[in-house]
Design a protein around this motif. Structure first.
Motif, PDB file in Angstrom:
ATOM      1  N   ASP A  10       0.831  -1.214   0.000  1.00  0.00           N
ATOM      2  CA  ASP A  10       0.000   0.000   0.000  1.00  0.00           C
ATOM      3  C   ASP A  10       0.860   1.258   0.000  1.00  0.00           C
ATOM      4  N   GLU A  11       1.959   1.230   0.749  1.00  0.00           N
ATOM      5  CA  GLU A  11       2.861   2.389   0.765  1.00  0.00           C
ATOM      6  C   GLU A  11       3.504   2.597  -0.603  1.00  0.00           C
ATOM      7  N   MET A  12       3.832   1.519  -1.271  1.00  0.00           N
ATOM      8  CA  MET A  12       4.419   1.608  -2.605  1.00  0.00           C
ATOM      9  C   MET A  12       3.432   2.234  -3.594  1.00  0.00           C
ATOM     10  N   VAL A  13       2.166   1.859  -3.478  1.00  0.00           N
ATOM     11  CA  VAL A  13       1.142   2.439  -4.354  1.00  0.00           C
ATOM     12  C   VAL A  13       0.969   3.919  -4.063  1.00  0.00           C
ATOM     13  N   ASP A  14       0.997   4.303  -2.772  1.00  0.00           N
ATOM     14  CA  ASP A  14       0.857   5.720  -2.406  1.00  0.00           C
ATOM     15  C   ASP A  14       2.006   6.559  -2.942  1.00  0.00           C
ATOM     16  N   LEU A  15       3.219   5.984  -2.986  1.00  0.00           N
ATOM     17  CA  LEU A  15       4.383   6.718  -3.506  1.00  0.00           C
ATOM     18  C   LEU A  15       4.429   6.735  -5.031  1.00  0.00           C
ATOM     19  N   LYS A  16       3.464   6.058  -5.675  1.00  0.00           N
ATOM     20  CA  LYS A  16       3.365   6.009  -7.140  1.00  0.00           C
ATOM     21  C   LYS A  16       4.635   5.439  -7.782  1.00  0.00           C
ATOM     22  N   ILE A  17       5.171   4.423  -7.133  1.00  0.00           N
ATOM     23  CA  ILE A  17       6.335   3.724  -7.679  1.00  0.00           C
ATOM     24  C   ILE A  17       5.848   2.635  -8.621  1.00  0.00           C
TER      25      ILE A  17
END
Length: 750
Positions: free
Chosen positions: A552-559
């Motif tokens: 979820d954090e990876m999706v939020d950072l748009k990586i």
């Protein structure tokens, strides 16, 4: 009476032009020698020069009585000098040459010596020449020597010759300044990251700069990567009324290439075509190189194909073919690299050392040490002396193929041949030891590197960190991180990824998380690899909730999400029993244009198997085959497990037959699922066959029987027709597996 005698007719006078000042002695003549025994021939260029008959009479009388004086040609003298080593008696050979009494031979002698390329031999001849009484300093001699030192990047020696020629009252001309600018351009000097070209002030001389001067100055700036300064000189060139030519455009393109400004180079090429300047082979070679660096392989191949078309103005040369070899090497098409190299030989082009190194590097990138060694030996047979790049590529090939001892032998051979290993060579040797789990030897190479005056970089640290994870050395990771800090090496994202991955491999979950938090504090941007290491590591330690949190954090950072990340997240959702979330991630993966691979499909098969949803597992298996993805034993085992949980043992045996057709190897999980599907009552012959294979692997027979009884009890509930054996062909089995009719028509082929 007088008798008149008839006068003989006047004969035409025949004049013989025997002018000693004729330029014929300095003309180049082709000389061919044929060895009929060896079926070979050699073609060389000979220059006679002024001989004994052309020197002054008092010198001629002096040498006639001396048997040690030889009437050699200039080419013979050059050949004899180069047969000697630089510390041999070269002066003794030159003092036996009769042509030394003719000072006009000196410029030709220096020109031929410089063409061979040895600075030591040329300077030895030049020092001998200055001791002669009839020597007269000439500007063209100094210009040739300055250019020779420029070729070898000996800028200090070139500057010394420039000032020496003025001491000998030789006035520098435009060619002198061009040669000196070229020397400074080849030997780039840096100061705090700002490129400073010492040759630029030389343009402020009383001699009007020519187009060649500007081109040399632009090249000096461009070869150092200072493409902005090169553009300024180019603008000044046009402001002074000196128009650019094709050479100027090629130098500007080369400046963009050296400065890694590949997109700007392509834009400049489009502007160049609008100026009605026809590109040559050099221009297209630079464009192909830039396209390869940008990953535009199709456009690069289009240009290469157009150059090979019949009637094309720009034919491909050895540089073109070398660029195409590098293209195929980067794209992983090693067979095409070999084909292009064979094309070079077939078209009569002579490969240079760069071509050999390109092919050697292609093999090394895939760990093909046998092929790399063959190219290395072929290079030596072709009279090419392997350089540092050649030895480093061969070393890398052995390292990637898990042969660290052979890699060390290549490294020692490089040193014994008086070649100094560079930073890349040491990093390749560290990687050779580290990838084989020899951490102590890798650290020893790091110490050896520092003793030789070569400072390790971030690549060295990343290699050692990855080796720690493979060797299981927990303490070494902290030691290497501390050593990097003491040496002032700032860790980048790749280095942190290696450290986090090593901690995860060793089960140090807390240290890995702390290091990730340190990354965020230092504002080092994590990438897809960072989260893939964290998510996969959490899944290995059964911390599935934490893995989903990182996702979820990876999706939020748009990586950008990779296939590896998707597969790890699917595994996490599968273990948590969240099938709907796993299906949502799988569908979003396909909608994002990221095609699933065998690992992703296998993760979804495990998810369906855990949920006992054999129908969707079967549909997914069919989708995988439709998309051209060959299933492996792990995927087949997951589908078999779904069939067994769904009470369909007949389908397990059908899938086994399909695996035999496609020559998919059986593993332990496959045998276990197959034996589980066989009932000792209904499938006695089949279970005996598979039970024997399983027993040969050393597993407990009582455990197998217990598993089979449990499976058989479920089979009677879900599949009442399981006791019926229907003998069908393999094609029918495949069709029945794809059809839901197989639910009520179980099949098995013995």
């Amino acid at each position: 009476m007088a008798t008149l005698l008839s006068q003989p007719p006047l004969l035409p006078r025949i004049l013989c032009n025997n002018n000693k000042t004729d330029s014929t002695p300095f003309k180049e003549k082709k000389h061919v020698s044929v060895d009929y025994d060896a079926a070979t021939h050699t073609l060389s260029t000979q220059i006679s020069g002024l001989r004994k008959r052309d020197i002054p009479k008092h010198h001629r009388l002096r040498v006639q009585t001396d048997p040690f004086q030889k009437d050699w040609s200039v080419s013979d003298v050059v050949h004899r000098v180069y047969q000697l080593r630089r510390y041999d008696d070269i002066d003794g050979v030159l003092n036996r040459w009769v042509g030394r009494f003719a000072r006009k031979n000196f410029p030709i002698l220096i020109r031929e010596m410089a063409a061979r390329g040895s600075v030591e031999h040329c300077m030895q001849v030049f020092r001998w020449m200055k001791t002669l009484k009839n020597y007269c300093a000439r500007t063209d001699i100094y210009n040739m020597l300055i250019r020779l030192h420029a070729r070898h990047s000996l800028v200090d020696q070139a500057r010394g010759l420039f000032f020496e020629m003025q001491e000998w009252r030789c006035k520098p001309d435009a060619e002198s300044y061009n040669a000196l600018i070229n020397a400074h351009g080849r030997a780039v000097m840096t100061d705090d990251g700002i490129f400073m070209i010492s040759g630029i002030p030389l343009i402020q001389c009383p001699i009007p700069p020519s187009r060649s001067t500007y081109n040399n100055l632009i090249n000096a700036c461009g070869s150092s990567g200072n493409w902005r300064e090169a553009l300024k000189v180019c603008k000044k060139m046009t402001d002074n009324g000196v128009g650019p030519d094709l050479v100027t455009h090629n130098i500007v393109l080369s400046a963009y290439k050296t400065g890694a400004q590949y997109s700007k180079a392509l834009s400049y090429f489009e502007l160049m075509k609008g100026t009605n300047v026809r590109p040559d082979t050099t221009t297209l070679n630079i464009v192909i190189y830039c396209l390869v660096k940008l990953g535009q392989y199709g456009k690069a191949m289009d240009i290469f194909s157009s150059m090979r078309d019949k009637g094309a103005e720009c034919r491909p040369d050895i540089v073109t073919f070398t660029s195409i070899i590098q293209l195929y090497s980067v794209s992983g098409q090693i067979d095409n690299c070999t084909a292009i190299f064979n094309t070079i030989l077939a078209e009569g082009l002579k490969p240079n050392i760069v071509s050999y190194n390109a092919l050697l590097g292609a093999y090394a990138s895939r760990g093909m040490c046998t092929e790399a060694a063959s190219v290395f030996n072929e290079m030596k047979k072709s009279s090419f002396r392997p350089d540092v790049v050649s030895y480093t590529s061969l070393l890398n090939a052995y390292g990637r193929s898990q042969h660290p001892k052979k890699a060390r032998e290549v490294f020692d051979r490089m040193k014994s041949n008086h070649l100094k290993p560079n930073l890349v060579s040491y990093n390749a040797l560290i990687n050779a030891y580290g990838s084989s789990g020899l951490l102590a030897e890798a650290v020893e190479v790091l110490r050896e590197m520092e003793q030789d005056g070569i400072h390790p970089n971030i690549v060295s640290i990343c290699t050692l960190l990855a080796a720690c994870g493979q060797c299981g050395q927990k303490v070494k990771i902290d030691t290497i991180l501390s050593a990097a800090k003491l040496r002032g090496i700032e860790l980048n994202t790749i280095a942190y990824n290696s450290a986090i991955g090593s901690y995860m491999n060793l089960g140090e979950h807390e240290k890995a998380i702390n290091l990730y938090q340190l990354i965020r504090k230092k504002k080092v941007k994590p990438d897809s690899v960072t989260f893939n290491v964290l998510i996969s590591g959490c899944c290995k330690m059964s911390k599935y909730s934490e893995a989903i949190t990182f996702f979820d954090e990876m999706v939020d950072l748009k990586i950008p999400l990779s296939k590896e990340v998707y597969s790890s997240v699917l595994c996490a959702y599968s273990k948590k029993g969240q099938l709907m979330e796993a299906e949502s991630v799988f569908n979003s993966m396909k909608m994002a244009g990221c095609p699933p691979d065998i690992v992703t499909y296998t993760a979804m098969l495990h998810a369906y198997s855990a949920a006992e949803n054999w129908e969707k597992a079967c549909e997914l298996f069919q989708e995988m085959e439709i998309n051209g993805i060959q299933p492996d034993a792990i995927a087949c085992a997951a589908l078999m497990r779904a069939f067994n949980k769904g009470g369909l043992p007949s389908r397990v045996l059908i899938l086994a037959e399909l695996m035999r057709e496609k020559e998919i190897p059986f593993n332990d999980a496959i045998f276990f699922e197959m034996v589980s599907a066989c009932s000792f009552r209904a499938y006695e012959s089949a279970s005996a066959d598979y039970g024997k294979k399983w027993k040969d692997r050393g597993y407990d027979e009582e455990l197998l029987k217990k598993k089979i009884r449990e499976q058989d009890s479920r089979s009677k509930v879900h599949d009442p027709h399981s006791t019926l054996l229907v003998h069908r062909t393999k094609a029918e089995n495949h069709r029945l597996l794809e059809s839901r009719m197989a639910v009520t028509h179980p099949v098995f082929t013995v």
